[in-house]
Design a protein around this motif. Sequence first.
Motif, PDB file in Angstrom:
ATOM      1  N   THR A   7     -11.143 -37.638 -15.070  1.00  0.00           N
ATOM      2  CA  THR A   7     -10.915 -38.293 -16.120  1.00  0.00           C
ATOM      3  C   THR A   7     -10.098 -37.163 -17.041  1.00  0.00           C
ATOM      4  N   ARG A   8     -10.127 -35.677 -16.304  1.00  0.00           N
ATOM      5  CA  ARG A   8      -9.740 -34.670 -17.169  1.00  0.00           C
ATOM      6  C   ARG A   8      -8.369 -34.289 -16.922  1.00  0.00           C
ATOM      7  N   ARG A   9      -7.759 -34.876 -15.981  1.00  0.00           N
ATOM      8  CA  ARG A   9      -6.288 -34.528 -15.431  1.00  0.00           C
ATOM      9  C   ARG A   9      -5.405 -34.872 -16.832  1.00  0.00           C
ATOM     10  N   VAL A  10      -4.613 -33.801 -17.006  1.00  0.00           N
ATOM     11  CA  VAL A  10      -3.774 -34.089 -18.197  1.00  0.00           C
ATOM     12  C   VAL A  10      -2.238 -34.162 -17.963  1.00  0.00           C
ATOM     13  N   LYS A 108     -16.430 -18.464 -19.983  1.00  0.00           N
ATOM     14  CA  LYS A 108     -15.542 -19.185 -19.120  1.00  0.00           C
ATOM     15  C   LYS A 108     -14.116 -19.675 -19.782  1.00  0.00           C
ATOM     16  N   LEU A 109     -13.227 -19.343 -19.122  1.00  0.00           N
ATOM     17  CA  LEU A 109     -11.884 -19.558 -19.538  1.00  0.00           C
ATOM     18  C   LEU A 109     -11.284 -21.032 -19.328  1.00  0.00           C
ATOM     19  N   GLY A 110     -11.740 -21.606 -18.104  1.00  0.00           N
ATOM     20  CA  GLY A 110     -11.266 -22.868 -17.905  1.00  0.00           C
ATOM     21  C   GLY A 110     -11.595 -23.299 -16.421  1.00  0.00           C
ATOM     22  N   TRP A 111     -11.332 -24.269 -15.971  1.00  0.00           N
ATOM     23  CA  TRP A 111     -11.543 -24.756 -14.622  1.00  0.00           C
ATOM     24  C   TRP A 111     -10.411 -25.803 -14.045  1.00  0.00           C
ATOM     25  N   GLY A 112     -10.260 -25.941 -12.968  1.00  0.00           N
ATOM     26  CA  GLY A 112      -9.238 -27.054 -12.314  1.00  0.00           C
ATOM     27  C   GLY A 112      -9.757 -27.388 -11.086  1.00  0.00           C
ATOM     28  N   MET A 113      -8.942 -28.309 -10.263  1.00  0.00           N
ATOM     29  CA  MET A 113      -9.358 -28.819  -9.073  1.00  0.00           C
ATOM     30  C   MET A 113     -10.032 -27.926  -8.073  1.00  0.00           C
ATOM     31  N   HIS A 114      -9.346 -26.490  -8.160  1.00  0.00           N
ATOM     32  CA  HIS A 114      -9.611 -25.598  -7.172  1.00  0.00           C
ATOM     33  C   HIS A 114     -10.715 -24.502  -7.460  1.00  0.00           C
ATOM     34  N   GLY A 115     -11.122 -24.503  -8.687  1.00  0.00           N
ATOM     35  CA  GLY A 115     -11.912 -23.595  -8.933  1.00  0.00           C
ATOM     36  C   GLY A 115     -12.165 -23.406 -10.449  1.00  0.00           C
ATOM     37  N   SER A 116     -13.128 -22.330 -10.827  1.00  0.00           N
ATOM     38  CA  SER A 116     -13.205 -22.012 -12.337  1.00  0.00           C
ATOM     39  C   SER A 116     -12.708 -20.658 -12.582  1.00  0.00           C
ATOM     40  N   VAL A 117     -12.302 -20.456 -13.840  1.00  0.00           N
ATOM     41  CA  VAL A 117     -11.885 -19.116 -14.034  1.00  0.00           C
ATOM     42  C   VAL A 117     -12.726 -18.465 -15.306  1.00  0.00           C
ATOM     43  N   TRP A 118     -13.080 -17.398 -15.060  1.00  0.00           N
ATOM     44  CA  TRP A 118     -14.051 -16.414 -16.177  1.00  0.00           C
ATOM     45  C   TRP A 118     -13.418 -15.252 -16.391  1.00  0.00           C
ATOM     46  N   VAL A 129     -10.661  -8.758 -17.675  1.00  0.00           N
ATOM     47  CA  VAL A 129      -9.852  -9.323 -16.702  1.00  0.00           C
ATOM     48  C   VAL A 129     -10.146 -10.711 -16.802  1.00  0.00           C
ATOM     49  N   ALA A 130      -9.341 -11.472 -15.949  1.00  0.00           N
ATOM     50  CA  ALA A 130      -9.880 -12.955 -15.495  1.00  0.00           C
ATOM     51  C   ALA A 130     -10.071 -13.099 -14.306  1.00  0.00           C
ATOM     52  N   VAL A 131     -11.155 -13.619 -13.643  1.00  0.00           N
ATOM     53  CA  VAL A 131     -11.538 -13.915 -12.249  1.00  0.00           C
ATOM     54  C   VAL A 131     -11.497 -15.293 -11.786  1.00  0.00           C
ATOM     55  N   LYS A 132     -10.621 -15.604 -11.071  1.00  0.00           N
ATOM     56  CA  LYS A 132     -10.688 -17.229 -10.845  1.00  0.00           C
ATOM     57  C   LYS A 132     -11.472 -17.130  -9.420  1.00  0.00           C
ATOM     58  N   ALA A 133     -12.423 -18.081  -9.421  1.00  0.00           N
ATOM     59  CA  ALA A 133     -13.348 -18.233  -8.362  1.00  0.00           C
ATOM     60  C   ALA A 133     -13.123 -19.630  -7.913  1.00  0.00           C
ATOM     61  N   THR A 193      -7.183 -11.001 -12.131  1.00  0.00           N
ATOM     62  CA  THR A 193      -5.996 -10.820 -12.520  1.00  0.00           C
ATOM     63  C   THR A 193      -6.031 -10.703 -14.428  1.00  0.00           C
ATOM     64  N   ASP A 194      -4.810 -10.380 -15.087  1.00  0.00           N
ATOM     65  CA  ASP A 194      -5.095 -10.003 -16.397  1.00  0.00           C
ATOM     66  C   ASP A 194      -5.495 -11.314 -17.140  1.00  0.00           C
ATOM     67  N   VAL A 195      -6.182 -11.149 -18.078  1.00  0.00           N
ATOM     68  CA  VAL A 195      -6.458 -12.473 -18.950  1.00  0.00           C
ATOM     69  C   VAL A 195      -5.142 -12.918 -19.608  1.00  0.00           C
ATOM     70  N   MET A 196      -4.832 -14.331 -19.567  1.00  0.00           N
ATOM     71  CA  MET A 196      -3.763 -14.715 -20.205  1.00  0.00           C
ATOM     72  C   MET A 196      -4.203 -15.465 -21.559  1.00  0.00           C
ATOM     73  N   GLY A 197      -2.879 -15.594 -22.362  1.00  0.00           N
ATOM     74  CA  GLY A 197      -3.062 -16.075 -24.020  1.00  0.00           C
ATOM     75  C   GLY A 197      -3.218 -17.544 -23.739  1.00  0.00           C
ATOM     76  N   SER A 302       2.341 -19.306 -13.016  1.00  0.00           N
ATOM     77  CA  SER A 302       1.032 -19.133 -12.697  1.00  0.00           C
ATOM     78  C   SER A 302       0.433 -20.180 -11.582  1.00  0.00           C
ATOM     79  N   ASP A 303      -0.629 -20.050 -11.271  1.00  0.00           N
ATOM     80  CA  ASP A 303      -1.410 -20.960 -10.434  1.00  0.00           C
ATOM     81  C   ASP A 303      -0.719 -21.197  -9.082  1.00  0.00           C
ATOM     82  N   PHE A 304      -1.170 -20.513  -8.046  1.00  0.00           N
ATOM     83  CA  PHE A 304      -0.407 -20.628  -6.695  1.00  0.00           C
ATOM     84  C   PHE A 304      -1.478 -21.186  -5.750  1.00  0.00           C
ATOM     85  N   SER A 305      -2.419 -22.185  -6.598  1.00  0.00           N
ATOM     86  CA  SER A 305      -3.317 -22.763  -5.626  1.00  0.00           C
ATOM     87  C   SER A 305      -2.660 -23.856  -4.688  1.00  0.00           C
ATOM     88  N   ARG A 306      -1.329 -24.446  -5.007  1.00  0.00           N
ATOM     89  CA  ARG A 306      -0.766 -25.211  -4.025  1.00  0.00           C
ATOM     90  C   ARG A 306       0.554 -24.562  -3.610  1.00  0.00           C
TER      91      ARG A 306
HETATM   92  N1  LIG Z   1      -5.717 -15.576 -16.019  1.00  0.00           N
HETATM   93  C1  LIG Z   1      -5.879 -16.261 -16.831  1.00  0.00           C
HETATM   94  N2  LIG Z   1      -6.462 -16.168 -18.235  1.00  0.00           N
HETATM   95  C2  LIG Z   1      -6.842 -17.084 -19.170  1.00  0.00           C
HETATM   96  N3  LIG Z   1      -7.124 -18.414 -18.740  1.00  0.00           N
HETATM   97  C3  LIG Z   1      -6.750 -18.666 -17.132  1.00  0.00           C
HETATM   98  C4  LIG Z   1      -6.157 -17.767 -16.494  1.00  0.00           C
HETATM   99  N4  LIG Z   1      -6.061 -18.461 -15.333  1.00  0.00           N
HETATM  100  C5  LIG Z   1      -6.281 -19.744 -15.416  1.00  0.00           C
HETATM  101  N5  LIG Z   1      -6.823 -19.960 -16.603  1.00  0.00           N
HETATM  102  C6  LIG Z   1      -7.278 -21.166 -17.142  1.00  0.00           C
HETATM  103  O1  LIG Z   1      -8.278 -21.929 -16.297  1.00  0.00           O
HETATM  104  C7  LIG Z   1      -7.672 -23.331 -16.099  1.00  0.00           C
HETATM  105  C8  LIG Z   1      -7.872 -23.377 -14.652  1.00  0.00           C
HETATM  106  O2  LIG Z   1      -6.954 -22.375 -13.873  1.00  0.00           O
HETATM  107  P1  LIG Z   1      -5.993 -22.681 -12.683  1.00  0.00           P
HETATM  108  O3  LIG Z   1      -4.934 -23.990 -13.295  1.00  0.00           O
HETATM  109  O4  LIG Z   1      -5.379 -21.442 -12.095  1.00  0.00           O
HETATM  110  O5  LIG Z   1      -6.979 -23.526 -11.642  1.00  0.00           O
HETATM  111  P2  LIG Z   1      -6.600 -24.772 -10.548  1.00  0.00           P
HETATM  112  O6  LIG Z   1      -8.073 -25.266 -10.250  1.00  0.00           O
HETATM  113  O7  LIG Z   1      -5.918 -24.296  -9.728  1.00  0.00           O
HETATM  114  O8  LIG Z   1      -6.272 -25.878 -11.750  1.00  0.00           O
HETATM  115  P3  LIG Z   1      -5.330 -27.184 -11.395  1.00  0.00           P
HETATM  116  O9  LIG Z   1      -6.485 -28.218 -11.070  1.00  0.00           O
HETATM  117  O10 LIG Z   1      -4.262 -27.168 -12.534  1.00  0.00           O
HETATM  118  O11 LIG Z   1      -4.460 -26.833  -9.881  1.00  0.00           O
HETATM  119  C9  LIG Z   1      -6.261 -23.112 -16.534  1.00  0.00           C
HETATM  120  O12 LIG Z   1      -6.033 -24.359 -17.190  1.00  0.00           O
HETATM  121  C10 LIG Z   1      -6.089 -22.091 -17.586  1.00  0.00           C
HETATM  122  O13 LIG Z   1      -6.416 -22.492 -18.857  1.00  0.00           O
END
Ligand SMILES: Nc1ncnc2c1ncn2[C@@H]1O[C@H](COP(=O)(O)OP(=O)(O)OP(=O)(O)O)[C@@H](O)[C@H]1O
Length: 473
Positions: A7-10, A108-118, A129-133, A193-197, A302-306
């Motif tokens: 339900t979280r997809r935007v 935690k900065l966010g999460w998506g279908m592929h992982g979470s970002v810290w 820095v930002a770590v996408k796991a 990677t770098d932390v994004m705004g 950004s986001d090269f998961s696909r």
């Molecule tokens: N470098 C970053 N700095 C700050 N926030 C980030 C960074 N990278 C990602 N995020 C946050 O984390 C969330 C998830 O990141 P990302 O979109 O890369 O994950 P995903 O699982 O591939 O997502 P999606 O489901 O959109 O494909 C993003 O919505 C974004 O707000």
Amino acid sequence: MFLRVLTRRVRRYQGPSPPRVHHAQRRTATVQSTDVGHRRFSFTETDPHVVPGAPNKRVSVDPQGHELTKLEFQEEPLGLTRDQGHGYLRVSFGEAIGPDERYQVVRKLGWGMHGSVWMAYDRKAKKYVAVKALKGHMTDLFNKGVAWELPAWQRLASTPPAPGVEPGHIPPLLAHFIHRGREQDGEHLCFVTDVMGGDVKRLQIEGAKQKPFPLSLAKRILLHTLHGLAHMHHCEFVHTSLASDNIMFDVGSAEIVALIEGDPPRLHPREESWKGTVQAAVTQPLPLPPMVGATIRTYLLSDFSRAQPFGNHTLDVLTAPPLRAPEILLQGPWGKKIDIWAFGCLIYELVTAHALFEIGPRPQAGLDKSTAHLWQMLCTTQERIPREMIEKSQLGPHYFNLPCNPEELYCDLKVDMAVEANPFRALLKRHRILNDEDLSSTAKIMQRCLRLDPKERATAQELLQDPWWQGAA
Ligand SMILES: Nc1ncnc2c1ncn2[C@@H]1O[C@H](COP(=O)(O)OP(=O)(O)OP(=O)(O)O)[C@@H](O)[C@H]1O
């Protein structure tokens, strides 16, 4: 096997035509499960035998006596395993991960279908820095050669940009490593990677309150994105999920420190998971800059998961529906030009704060969802679809008539619905944002992207030369 109902997809484009850019939704995940281990799980909302369990868990019994479970998570579904399609990183604030425990997790900065970002503190480089796991399941897909995020990122980082393409519009990959996850979460491939705004979607919804960006800001965001995209295509990768939530902007280190001091990291209350309870971290992105500050930010694709390499396609769900190119709807051959179509839709979206195409069936006209989308494409482009595209696609003959006469080069929709004239200029004019000159030039650049035949669409590098960018920086 778990079924994940997100339900979280935007990417929901709802509302009257033309649809307004969607509202932000609270990111939550709902999981209903069936056939897990030797117990059969499923869930129906109307089941009369629902009994109360933990706040996020509903258990019921179906008429055949099967136990039915539904779990609702506040954020990413922690504790669901990699074999169930998940395996999100479980980590504590202050925990150090990576080689030599170099990255200390801060929030935690966010999460998506592929992982979470810290957000993490890099103890060696002495900066945040930002770590996408990636979740365990995605790391498995990477190991099987289905997911390409790492090779894409590496190629983007190591290839010099083509002439005329500005560097700096792709987040640099600072490092990557494997983190061994807890229990059955699997391993997590991590990108540093770098932390994004923040991302452009949030900027439009929360920062601009869903009003159109000033034209100069829309152009800046789009131009930076186009430089990133041109570099990606130069590196022979298709992004495949170009959208405003995958365009991010930079942030100063002073802002990061201020955030950390003013807003300590938080945890959600514990919640029930597949086995035992879990406790998710609250997503705490950086605060948005004031709109005036947005005009001096650098925007990054950004986001090269696909991402998919040219000619080696391992995914078939491509691009968010409103930005999806006709060849994707028709299940025909596709390549980098699907990103160009999406870019054309994005121009309209950032300039007007509305989506170009309304996604959904039109029952009163007898059109299903895809036919309605294709019909809108014909109306806006004022083009006919080439016969060759129909012949070479799986679903082409389902939607379009193939004329008997082999000389006939174009096909028409099978449904009996007149194609209306709804060209880009007229669509843009309805919003009363642009003057005459801007209306014409904006319509022209959109037209270069939104051609039904992918061969006719401009390349990203060609688009960089378009007069629309004059004065944009
Ligand atoms: N470098 C970053 N700095 C700050 N926030 C980030 C960074 N990278 C990602 N995020 C946050 O984390 C969330 C998830 O990141 P990302 O979109 O890369 O994950 P995903 O699982 O591939 O997502 P999606 O489901 O959109 O494909 C993003 O919505 C974004 O707000």
